[in-house]
Design a protein around this motif. Structure first.
Motif, PDB file in Angstrom:
ATOM      1  N   TYR A   5      38.030 -19.622 -45.648  1.00 52.31           N
ATOM      2  CA  TYR A   5      37.057 -18.711 -46.244  1.00 52.31           C
ATOM      3  C   TYR A   5      37.711 -17.520 -46.939  1.00 52.31           C
ATOM      4  CZ  TYR A   5      33.212 -21.096 -43.901  1.00 52.31           C
ATOM      5  OH  TYR A   5      32.285 -22.030 -43.503  1.00 52.31           O
ATOM      6  N   ARG A   6      39.037 -17.464 -46.987  1.00 52.62           N
ATOM      7  CA  ARG A   6      39.726 -16.295 -47.532  1.00 52.62           C
ATOM      8  C   ARG A   6      40.324 -16.548 -48.906  1.00 52.62           C
ATOM      9  NH1 ARG A   6      43.749 -15.419 -42.826  1.00 52.62           N
ATOM     10  NH2 ARG A   6      42.316 -15.750 -41.124  1.00 52.62           N
ATOM     11  N   ILE A   7      40.373 -15.502 -49.694  1.00 50.97           N
ATOM     12  CA  ILE A   7      41.148 -15.507 -50.941  1.00 50.97           C
ATOM     13  C   ILE A   7      42.295 -14.551 -50.699  1.00 50.97           C
ATOM     14  CG2 ILE A   7      41.176 -14.934 -53.393  1.00 50.97           C
ATOM     15  CD1 ILE A   7      38.153 -15.456 -53.422  1.00 50.97           C
ATOM     16  N   PHE A  13      42.933 -13.876 -57.203  1.00 47.10           N
ATOM     17  CA  PHE A  13      42.253 -12.615 -57.484  1.00 47.10           C
ATOM     18  C   PHE A  13      42.184 -12.371 -58.990  1.00 47.10           C
ATOM     19  CE2 PHE A  13      42.722 -11.538 -53.040  1.00 47.10           C
ATOM     20  CZ  PHE A  13      41.723 -10.610 -52.801  1.00 47.10           C
ATOM     21  N   GLN A  14      43.305 -12.528 -59.679  1.00 48.79           N
ATOM     22  CA  GLN A  14      43.352 -12.275 -61.119  1.00 48.79           C
ATOM     23  C   GLN A  14      42.437 -13.232 -61.888  1.00 48.79           C
ATOM     24  OE1 GLN A  14      44.685  -9.574 -62.342  1.00 48.79           O
ATOM     25  NE2 GLN A  14      45.356  -9.076 -60.269  1.00 48.79           N
ATOM     26  N   PHE A  41      31.729 -20.649 -49.452  1.00 45.11           N
ATOM     27  CA  PHE A  41      32.222 -19.491 -50.190  1.00 45.11           C
ATOM     28  C   PHE A  41      33.631 -19.114 -49.737  1.00 45.11           C
ATOM     29  CE2 PHE A  41      30.450 -17.506 -46.435  1.00 45.11           C
ATOM     30  CZ  PHE A  41      31.317 -16.459 -46.178  1.00 45.11           C
ATOM     31  N   ARG A  42      34.340 -18.402 -50.605  1.00 46.72           N
ATOM     32  CA  ARG A  42      35.627 -17.801 -50.249  1.00 46.72           C
ATOM     33  C   ARG A  42      35.522 -16.316 -50.554  1.00 46.72           C
ATOM     34  NH1 ARG A  42      40.765 -20.171 -52.758  1.00 46.72           N
ATOM     35  NH2 ARG A  42      39.691 -19.535 -54.635  1.00 46.72           N
ATOM     36  N   LEU A  43      36.134 -15.493 -49.701  1.00 39.72           N
ATOM     37  CA  LEU A  43      35.982 -14.046 -49.793  1.00 39.72           C
ATOM     38  C   LEU A  43      37.331 -13.360 -49.922  1.00 39.72           C
ATOM     39  CD1 LEU A  43      34.233 -11.443 -49.472  1.00 39.72           C
ATOM     40  CD2 LEU A  43      34.582 -11.681 -47.007  1.00 39.72           C
ATOM     41  N   ILE A  78      30.831 -20.196 -53.533  1.00 33.70           N
ATOM     42  CA  ILE A  78      31.254 -19.379 -54.675  1.00 33.70           C
ATOM     43  C   ILE A  78      32.440 -18.534 -54.247  1.00 33.70           C
ATOM     44  CG2 ILE A  78      29.741 -17.434 -54.137  1.00 33.70           C
ATOM     45  CD1 ILE A  78      29.048 -17.283 -57.111  1.00 33.70           C
ATOM     46  N   ASP A  79      33.281 -18.162 -55.193  1.00 36.45           N
ATOM     47  CA  ASP A  79      34.371 -17.220 -54.911  1.00 36.45           C
ATOM     48  C   ASP A  79      33.841 -15.806 -55.071  1.00 36.45           C
ATOM     49  OD1 ASP A  79      36.313 -19.094 -54.370  1.00 36.45           O
ATOM     50  OD2 ASP A  79      37.085 -19.157 -56.409  1.00 36.45           O
ATOM     51  N   LEU A  80      34.116 -14.947 -54.093  1.00 35.81           N
ATOM     52  CA  LEU A  80      33.645 -13.558 -54.103  1.00 35.81           C
ATOM     53  C   LEU A  80      34.803 -12.611 -53.854  1.00 35.81           C
ATOM     54  CD1 LEU A  80      30.760 -14.197 -51.630  1.00 35.81           C
ATOM     55  CD2 LEU A  80      30.370 -13.292 -53.884  1.00 35.81           C
TER      56      LEU A  80
END
Length: 115
Positions: A5-7, A13-14, A41-43, A78-80
């Motif tokens: 679940y992590r980015i 990020f970019q 999702f990924r956060l 979704i990516d957040l």
């Protein structure tokens, strides 16, 4: 939050900053980017050193993570990226939660109605 679940990578990020959409309120900025390959999702969380020392920054990050744990099943895949702004350092955990829910509703990332 589990690893899936992590980015974490700067490249991710970019990519989200460049190609994603952003919405904001006074306390938070949220970048979103749809990715068809995601099952959930990924956060990513960004809290600047301008917001205080490590203790204050980690308190804000914990409150943000807790909000996403509560709404884990309600968020579309979704990516957040959540960026904390200056007013968030004076907020309680409950105030952070309500403000974050507000900006996430604006971003339309919930898959059903949230009270």
């Amino acid at each position: 939050m589990e690893k899936a679940y992590r980015i974490k990578r700067n490249k991710d990020f970019q990519n989200i900053y460049r190609r994603g959409k952003s919405v904001a309120n006074r306390q938070f900025v949220v970048y979103t980017r749809k990715d068809a390959s995601l099952e959930h999702f990924r956060l990513g969380i960004s809290v600047s050193k301008k917001l205080g020392n490590a203790v204050q920054r980690n308190r804000i990050k914990r409150a943000i993570r807790e909000n996403f744990k509560v709404h884990k099943d309600d968020i579309i895949p979704i990516d957040l990226i959540v960026i904390a702004r200056q007013p968030s350092k004076r907020m309680t955990t409950l105030e952070i939660q309500s403000s974050l829910e507000h900006v996430l509703k604006i971003a339309k990332v919930f898959n059903k109605k949230i009270k």
